[in-house]
Scaffold this motif. Structure first.
Motif, mmCIF file in Angstrom:
data_model
loop_
_atom_site.group_PDB
_atom_site.id
_atom_site.type_symbol
_atom_site.label_atom_id
_atom_site.label_comp_id
_atom_site.label_asym_id
_atom_site.label_seq_id
_atom_site.Cartn_x
_atom_site.Cartn_y
_atom_site.Cartn_z
ATOM 1 N N GLY A 332 0.838 -1.189 0.000
ATOM 2 C CA GLY A 332 0.000 0.000 0.000
ATOM 3 C C GLY A 332 0.875 1.242 0.000
ATOM 4 O O GLY A 332 1.864 1.315 0.731
ATOM 5 N N ASN A 352 -4.489 1.523 4.749
ATOM 6 C CA ASN A 352 -5.782 1.311 4.080
ATOM 7 C C ASN A 352 -5.575 0.882 2.627
ATOM 8 O O ASN A 352 -6.308 0.026 2.107
ATOM 9 N N ALA A 353 -4.585 1.479 1.968
ATOM 10 C CA ALA A 353 -4.280 1.072 0.598
ATOM 11 C C ALA A 353 -3.792 -0.377 0.571
ATOM 12 O O ALA A 353 -4.109 -1.145 -0.348
ATOM 13 N N TYR A 355 -4.754 -2.775 2.634
ATOM 14 C CA TYR A 355 -5.931 -3.632 2.781
ATOM 15 C C TYR A 355 -6.702 -3.733 1.471
ATOM 16 O O TYR A 355 -7.264 -4.787 1.135
ATOM 17 N N LEU A 356 -6.725 -2.646 0.703
ATOM 18 C CA LEU A 356 -7.385 -2.683 -0.598
ATOM 19 C C LEU A 356 -6.671 -3.669 -1.520
ATOM 20 O O LEU A 356 -7.317 -4.453 -2.234
ATOM 21 N N GLU A 359 -7.712 -7.082 -0.535
ATOM 22 C CA GLU A 359 -9.088 -7.367 -0.926
ATOM 23 C C GLU A 359 -9.207 -7.637 -2.428
ATOM 24 O O GLU A 359 -10.065 -8.393 -2.874
ATOM 25 N N GLN A 360 -8.334 -7.006 -3.206
ATOM 26 C CA GLN A 360 -8.361 -7.168 -4.655
ATOM 27 C C GLN A 360 -7.662 -8.446 -5.115
ATOM 28 O O GLN A 360 -7.571 -8.711 -6.310
ATOM 29 N N ALA A 366 -1.430 -1.047 -4.252
ATOM 30 C CA ALA A 366 -2.569 -0.127 -4.190
ATOM 31 C C ALA A 366 -2.064 1.241 -3.734
ATOM 32 O O ALA A 366 -1.247 1.338 -2.820
ATOM 33 N N ALA A 368 -3.091 5.068 -2.394
ATOM 34 C CA ALA A 368 -4.114 5.947 -1.830
ATOM 35 C C ALA A 368 -4.066 7.258 -2.599
ATOM 36 O O ALA A 368 -3.119 8.029 -2.491
ATOM 37 N N GLU A 374 -10.063 8.209 -2.012
ATOM 38 C CA GLU A 374 -10.124 7.630 -3.356
ATOM 39 C C GLU A 374 -8.892 6.765 -3.548
ATOM 40 O O GLU A 374 -7.776 7.251 -3.466
ATOM 41 N N LEU A 375 -9.081 5.486 -3.792
ATOM 42 C CA LEU A 375 -7.975 4.551 -3.883
ATOM 43 C C LEU A 375 -7.856 3.991 -5.282
ATOM 44 O O LEU A 375 -8.852 3.683 -5.927
ATOM 45 N N CYS A 377 -5.868 0.955 -7.576
ATOM 46 C CA CYS A 377 -5.203 -0.331 -7.371
ATOM 47 C C CYS A 377 -4.679 -0.842 -8.708
ATOM 48 O O CYS A 377 -5.337 -0.688 -9.746
#
Length: 379
Positions: A332, A352-353, A355-356, A359-360, A366, A368, A374-375, A377
């Motif tokens: 991230g 947070n990026a 975790y994105l 998740e992807q 990813a 931020a 707004e992220l 990826c």
């Protein structure tokens, strides 16, 4: 005139007081400054002691020759001591303070040599005072300084010995010369041992600092040191208006690596990632281990786009190595917002990026985007 004189003295005292600014005593520079301040006070005590002894000696031997000239030398030495005291803080905080202190010790020896010469040469009882600068050197000066002062002292003493004419004083002069030479030899030996000890202590302190700030497994900064670096770089970026990016890196399915291959292989994977980060980042970037299987890279002066490209290179390079276990990472990337001061906010954005990216589907980077929330990826 009297007011002008008072103003000049007041200005001199004020400037001396303003220069009384030392580095933190916990740092190497601070310790050095306080050590040399103590040495300077010792030098002034030696000066005053020598002047007192000479003054008493001249009062007891008023019938001898050159007493007026000896008093002139005493006044000059006293004025030098006063000036040295007034400028003590400025001298101690100077970069080349050792040069000034060595000069002061040489001048002390020259004062004593002058007085001895006026009193009959090395056969004078005053010549014994030459041992005081030598003893002072032995207390704390490094070997090059001891040798420099020693050459001047021995050279001056040898010249006085050669001009000593009184046969009754020749043996005394030779004895003083031998004692002075032996004292200087012991001072050089002591300085050599002290320099060796200082180097050992400095080396040990540096090793302890490395151990205190480095994560043993990955070779990166540990959590505390990395957090301090993050706060420091945020302050610098805000002051200079320069960009700052943070990469948070997590090994995918690390628990499964430990469960299926054992903790030894798991530690080897972490070590491999740490070594890769140290290898792929430049001298300005800072790699650290905030905790667990999560590593991070702090990249001063780098925009989010360049940081994303760096993260992608790290991801591909880590995936290409299969030893001891082939694994991947998710990364991230967060960039510092203008005026942002809290390290936790920047870390949360990059986290947070991360975790994105997980998740992807993991094994991706990813970013931020700005503004926060707004992220983007990329696989």
């Amino acid at each position: 005139m009297r007011r002008a004189g008072k103003s000049a003295w007041r200005l001199l005292f004020q400037r001396a007081r303003e220069s009384e600014h030392y580095a933190d005593s916990g740092t190497e520079a601070g310790r050095e400054q306080r050590f040399w301040l103590a040495m300077l006070y010792g030098a002034m005590a030696g000066y005053l002691t020598t002047l007192t002894v000479v003054y008493v000696y001249t009062r007891l031997t008023l019938d001898e020759s050159n007493r007026g000239w000896i008093n002139v030398v005493l006044v000059a030495a006293l004025l030098f001591t006063i000036g040295f005291y007034l400028l003590r803080h400025r001298i101690v905080t100077m970069r080349h303070r050792l040069t000034y202190l060595v000069t002061a010790d040489i001048l002390a020896a020259l004062f004593i040599l002058s007085i001895s010469g006026l009193d009959g040469g090395m056969g004078s009882p005053m010549a014994c005072l030459l041992m005081l600068p030598v003893v002072y050197l032995a207390i704390g000066y490094p070997r090059p300084a001891v040798l420099t002062c020693g050459v001047v002292i021995i050279g001056g003493a040898a010249a006085l010995t050669l001009v000593t004419r009184d046969s009754s004083s020749v043996l005394t002069a030779m004895f003083n010369m031998i004692a002075l030479s032996l004292g200087l030899l012991l001072a050089v030996i002591g300085a050599t041992a002290r320099d060796w000890e200082r180097n050992e202590i400095r080396s040990l302190r540096e090793r302890l600092e490395v151990l205190a700030t480095t994560d043993e497994l990955t070779g990166c900064l540990n959590q505390r040191a990395f957090t301090d670096a993050l706060e420091r770089e945020i302050d610098r970026a805000n002051q200079q208006g320069s960009p700052l990016a943070l990469l948070v890196i997590d090994i995918d399915h690390f628990k499964q690596i430990n469960d299926h291959h054992g903790h030894v292989d798991g530690d080897a994977v972490l070590h491999r990632l740490g070594a890769l980060l140290m290898q792929m980042t430049d001298v300005h970037s800072i790699a650290g281990r905030p905790g667990g299987d999560e590593l991070a890279v702090l990249a001063p002066g780098i925009e989010a786009g360049d940081a994303s490209a760096l993260a992608e290179r790290i991801r591909l390079a880590f995936r290409a190595v299969a030893e001891p276990v082939q694994s991947t990472v998710s990364i991230g990337v967060g960039a510092l917002l203008a005026g942002e001061e809290r390290a936790s906010t920047l870390f949360r954005r990059a986290d947070n990026a991360l975790y994105l990216a997980k998740e992807q589907g993991r094994d991706r980077v990813a970013v931020a985007a700005l503004p926060e929330g707004e992220l983007a990826c990329q696989a």
